[in-house]
Design a protein around this motif. Structure first.
Motif, PDB file in Angstrom:
ATOM      1  N   LYS A 166      37.846 -37.165 -31.637  1.00 53.85           N
ATOM      2  CA  LYS A 166      38.202 -37.137 -32.764  1.00 53.85           C
ATOM      3  C   LYS A 166      37.388 -36.827 -34.156  1.00 53.85           C
ATOM      4  N   TYR A 167      36.476 -37.928 -34.718  1.00 56.08           N
ATOM      5  CA  TYR A 167      36.652 -37.526 -35.691  1.00 56.08           C
ATOM      6  C   TYR A 167      34.991 -38.793 -36.101  1.00 56.08           C
ATOM      7  N   SER A 168      33.779 -38.847 -37.090  1.00 59.04           N
ATOM      8  CA  SER A 168      33.323 -39.814 -37.236  1.00 59.04           C
ATOM      9  C   SER A 168      33.105 -39.760 -39.087  1.00 59.04           C
ATOM     10  N   TRP A 169      32.104 -40.820 -39.370  1.00 57.71           N
ATOM     11  CA  TRP A 169      31.779 -40.519 -40.422  1.00 57.71           C
ATOM     12  C   TRP A 169      30.138 -40.797 -40.783  1.00 57.71           C
ATOM     13  N   ASN A 170      29.629 -40.082 -41.918  1.00 56.74           N
ATOM     14  CA  ASN A 170      28.749 -39.753 -42.469  1.00 56.74           C
ATOM     15  C   ASN A 170      28.960 -40.486 -43.475  1.00 56.74           C
ATOM     16  N   VAL A 171      27.651 -41.324 -42.866  1.00 58.84           N
ATOM     17  CA  VAL A 171      27.364 -42.768 -43.701  1.00 58.84           C
ATOM     18  C   VAL A 171      27.084 -42.976 -45.239  1.00 58.84           C
ATOM     19  N   SER A 172      25.922 -41.930 -45.337  1.00 60.65           N
ATOM     20  CA  SER A 172      25.492 -41.493 -46.580  1.00 60.65           C
ATOM     21  C   SER A 172      26.225 -41.252 -47.718  1.00 60.65           C
ATOM     22  N   MET A 173      27.320 -40.304 -47.310  1.00 56.82           N
ATOM     23  CA  MET A 173      28.181 -39.768 -47.954  1.00 56.82           C
ATOM     24  C   MET A 173      29.668 -40.944 -48.267  1.00 56.82           C
ATOM     25  N   VAL A 174      29.785 -40.647 -47.491  1.00 55.34           N
ATOM     26  CA  VAL A 174      30.819 -42.778 -47.439  1.00 55.34           C
ATOM     27  C   VAL A 174      30.581 -43.475 -48.855  1.00 55.34           C
ATOM     28  N   ILE A 175      29.186 -44.085 -48.907  1.00 59.39           N
ATOM     29  CA  ILE A 175      28.723 -44.648 -49.857  1.00 59.39           C
ATOM     30  C   ILE A 175      28.176 -44.379 -50.524  1.00 59.39           C
ATOM     31  N   ALA A 176      28.077 -43.239 -50.884  1.00 61.26           N
ATOM     32  CA  ALA A 176      28.064 -42.341 -52.329  1.00 61.26           C
ATOM     33  C   ALA A 176      28.985 -42.137 -52.884  1.00 61.26           C
ATOM     34  N   LYS A 177      30.171 -41.588 -52.038  1.00 63.13           N
ATOM     35  CA  LYS A 177      31.668 -40.980 -52.680  1.00 63.13           C
ATOM     36  C   LYS A 177      32.713 -41.631 -51.822  1.00 63.13           C
ATOM     37  N   GLY A 178      32.729 -41.898 -51.355  1.00 60.98           N
ATOM     38  CA  GLY A 178      33.901 -42.533 -50.667  1.00 60.98           C
ATOM     39  C   GLY A 178      34.357 -41.756 -49.315  1.00 60.98           C
ATOM     40  N   GLN A 179      35.027 -42.407 -49.009  1.00 64.11           N
ATOM     41  CA  GLN A 179      36.029 -41.659 -47.435  1.00 64.11           C
ATOM     42  C   GLN A 179      36.556 -40.320 -48.095  1.00 64.11           C
ATOM     43  N   SER A 180      36.495 -39.439 -47.577  1.00 66.53           N
ATOM     44  CA  SER A 180      37.003 -37.880 -47.686  1.00 66.53           C
ATOM     45  C   SER A 180      37.187 -36.554 -46.809  1.00 66.53           C
ATOM     46  N   ARG A 181      37.223 -35.573 -46.985  1.00 67.92           N
ATOM     47  CA  ARG A 181      37.403 -34.958 -45.966  1.00 67.92           C
ATOM     48  C   ARG A 181      36.325 -34.560 -45.764  1.00 67.92           C
ATOM     49  N   GLU A 182      35.350 -34.549 -46.635  1.00 69.24           N
ATOM     50  CA  GLU A 182      34.436 -33.588 -46.824  1.00 69.24           C
ATOM     51  C   GLU A 182      33.064 -35.096 -46.312  1.00 69.24           C
ATOM     52  N   SER A 183      33.288 -35.964 -46.183  1.00 68.08           N
ATOM     53  CA  SER A 183      31.768 -37.238 -45.903  1.00 68.08           C
ATOM     54  C   SER A 183      32.401 -37.668 -44.030  1.00 68.08           C
ATOM     55  N   MET A 184      33.129 -36.892 -44.164  1.00 68.76           N
ATOM     56  CA  MET A 184      34.055 -36.668 -42.125  1.00 68.76           C
ATOM     57  C   MET A 184      32.999 -35.179 -41.314  1.00 68.76           C
ATOM     58  N   ILE A 185      32.843 -35.979 -39.801  1.00 66.40           N
ATOM     59  CA  ILE A 185      32.554 -35.347 -39.471  1.00 66.40           C
ATOM     60  C   ILE A 185      33.471 -35.185 -37.987  1.00 66.40           C
ATOM     61  N   PRO A 186      34.006 -33.533 -37.908  1.00 61.26           N
ATOM     62  CA  PRO A 186      34.956 -33.251 -37.212  1.00 61.26           C
ATOM     63  C   PRO A 186      34.091 -33.595 -35.414  1.00 61.26           C
ATOM     64  N   SER A 187      34.774 -33.949 -34.361  1.00 63.09           N
ATOM     65  CA  SER A 187      34.124 -33.598 -33.098  1.00 63.09           C
ATOM     66  C   SER A 187      34.718 -31.995 -32.478  1.00 63.09           C
ATOM     67  N   PRO A 188      33.877 -31.808 -32.204  1.00 62.09           N
ATOM     68  CA  PRO A 188      34.147 -31.000 -31.047  1.00 62.09           C
ATOM     69  C   PRO A 188      35.685 -30.268 -30.989  1.00 62.09           C
ATOM     70  N   ILE A 189      36.394 -31.008 -30.510  1.00 61.80           N
ATOM     71  CA  ILE A 189      38.424 -30.763 -30.319  1.00 61.80           C
ATOM     72  C   ILE A 189      38.992 -31.195 -31.430  1.00 61.80           C
ATOM     73  N   MET A 190      37.889 -31.527 -32.833  1.00 59.03           N
ATOM     74  CA  MET A 190      38.808 -30.868 -33.553  1.00 59.03           C
ATOM     75  C   MET A 190      38.571 -30.105 -34.850  1.00 59.03           C
ATOM     76  N   THR A 191      37.313 -29.606 -34.891  1.00 58.90           N
ATOM     77  CA  THR A 191      36.786 -28.610 -34.907  1.00 58.90           C
ATOM     78  C   THR A 191      38.051 -27.233 -34.600  1.00 58.90           C
ATOM     79  N   ALA A 192      37.530 -27.018 -33.152  1.00 61.36           N
ATOM     80  CA  ALA A 192      38.559 -26.382 -32.007  1.00 61.36           C
ATOM     81  C   ALA A 192      40.326 -26.759 -32.635  1.00 61.36           C
TER      82      ALA A 192
END
Length: 374
Positions: free
Chosen positions: A121-147
């Motif tokens: 599914k997805y995971s999170w870029n922890v440093s971006m979440v701490i700096a800016k909160g959870q967003s689509r930009e701070s989300m790390i898509p899995s290969p399946i989500m990218t597909a």
């Protein structure tokens, strides 16, 4: 491509794929780069009756119906599950299909006991979440989500190696064709839902010897079309596969070394003998732990070729082949050594006396290898 240890199929055969795409005037499903007929031609190679200006090499050796059923499945809304024994070419077929359809075969999840829902599914870029909160930009898509977002083919290797929780998460993706992201607020444009675009599908592989590790639920089975890839037993097809892969190895290493046809025959006959012995064995203790697959044959030959090139006389010998076979197929000691020793004395020794050729040297090399490992 020369600076890659192993180029994916879409890079390795980029020029050929470009050419096929340029002459392809048949209807294409969804966002496919090639039509189903051209996908089949890319994988199985061209024939004179195709009337093409150039030859397209055969890349997968097996029954045409398996490839056609796989292509038809991917043109539907169901997932494709390639299942078979180790070394039957499931992953290679999945890579070729993905390369031909999406020009991207690298959107892969490897199933293991440690694979989690985040991996599909997805995971999170922890440093971006701490700096800016959870967003689509701070989300790390899995290969399946990218597909899903690209309308491409995603791959899931060794599906039965993953846990039931991961398999359950895959059911939702295959059924609903979207992934919810509850951590994000719902707003205009459904930012908390990632929808699959047309052309998205999943090719999964499963090892039939892993039955009982993490069996697929009936719900997940219903969402896949199964294509069972059998072990290659046709001598001609197996010869073509081994030769094809070995020639690739020689080109990759820039090795100028011939594989004499008589030594290839010795290798193929040895595996045929050992498979027959395994089929007649009364218990697992009397069988080699090796699956004796075509892939393992290729491994034995590659090892012998490299050893001959680097440490031998730059010529493949029956002795080097025998040494490689013993070293590659010995997984358990002393059980596997005893089985190989029995094979050498009971089968190879009589054949050496009756047929001669490369068999006496093969027998001697095998005995020396066993003595070294004992």
């Amino acid at each position: 491509m020369s600076d890659l240890l192993r180029a994916p199929a879409e890079i390795k055969y980029a020029e050929e794929l470009d050419w096929l795409e340029s002459i392809d005037d048949s209807p294409k499903p969804f966002s496919w780069r090639l039509s189903p007929k051209m996908v089949r031609l890319f994988i199985l190679g061209s024939e004179r009756s195709d009337g093409l200006d150039r030859e397209v090499s055969q890349k997968w050796f097996g029954d045409r119906s398996f490839v056609e059923r796989s292509i038809v499945t991917l043109a539907s809304d169901r997932g494709l599950l390639l299942i078979g024994d180790p070394g039957t070419g499931k992953s290679w077929l999945a890579e070729l299909l993905s390369a031909a359809i999406s020009r991207n075969s690298t959107l892969v999840v490897q199933g293991t006991a440690g694979t989690t829902e985040d991996h599909i599914k997805y995971s999170w870029n922890v440093s971006m979440v701490i700096a800016k909160g959870q967003s689509r930009e701070s989300m790390i898509p899995s290969p399946i989500m990218t597909a899903m977002e690209a309308g491409s083919i995603g791959r899931f290797e060794e599906l039965t190696r993953s846990t039931s929780d991961v398999q359950d998460a895959l059911i939702s993706i295959l059924s609903e064709k979207y992934i919810s992201v509850p951590e994000l607020e719902s707003g205009a444009g459904d930012d908390n839902i990632v929808f699959a675009k047309p052309g998205f599908s999943i090719i999964a592989t499963a090892n039939s010897r892993d039955r009982g590790v993490n069996d697929l639920s009936s719900a997940l089975k219903r969402r896949f079309n199964f294509v069972r890839i059998p072990v290659v037993t046709n001598r001609k097809s197996e010869t073509e596969i081994v030769r094809f892969r070995t020639e690739e190895l020689l080109r990759r290493h820039a090795i100028d070394l011939d594989v004499p046809p008589n030594l290839l025959d010795v290798l193929l006959q040895s595996f045929a003998d050992l498979r027959a012995s395994a089929a007649a064995a009364g218990s697992d203790d009397e069988k080699l732990e090796s699956a004796l697959s075509t892939a393992e044959q290729i491994g034995v030959l590659e090892d012998a070729v490299l050893h001959s090139n680097f440490f031998g006389e730059r010529a493949l010998t029956a002795r080097a082949l025998a040494s490689s076979l013993v070293g590659s197929l010995t997984r358990r000691e002393p059980e596997d050594l005893a089985i190989l020793n029995k094979y050498l004395h009971g089968v190879v020794e009589p054949r050496s006396r009756e047929e001669g050729g490369s068999w006496p040297e093969f027998l001697e090399g095998g005995r020396d290898a066993i003595a070294t490992l004992s």
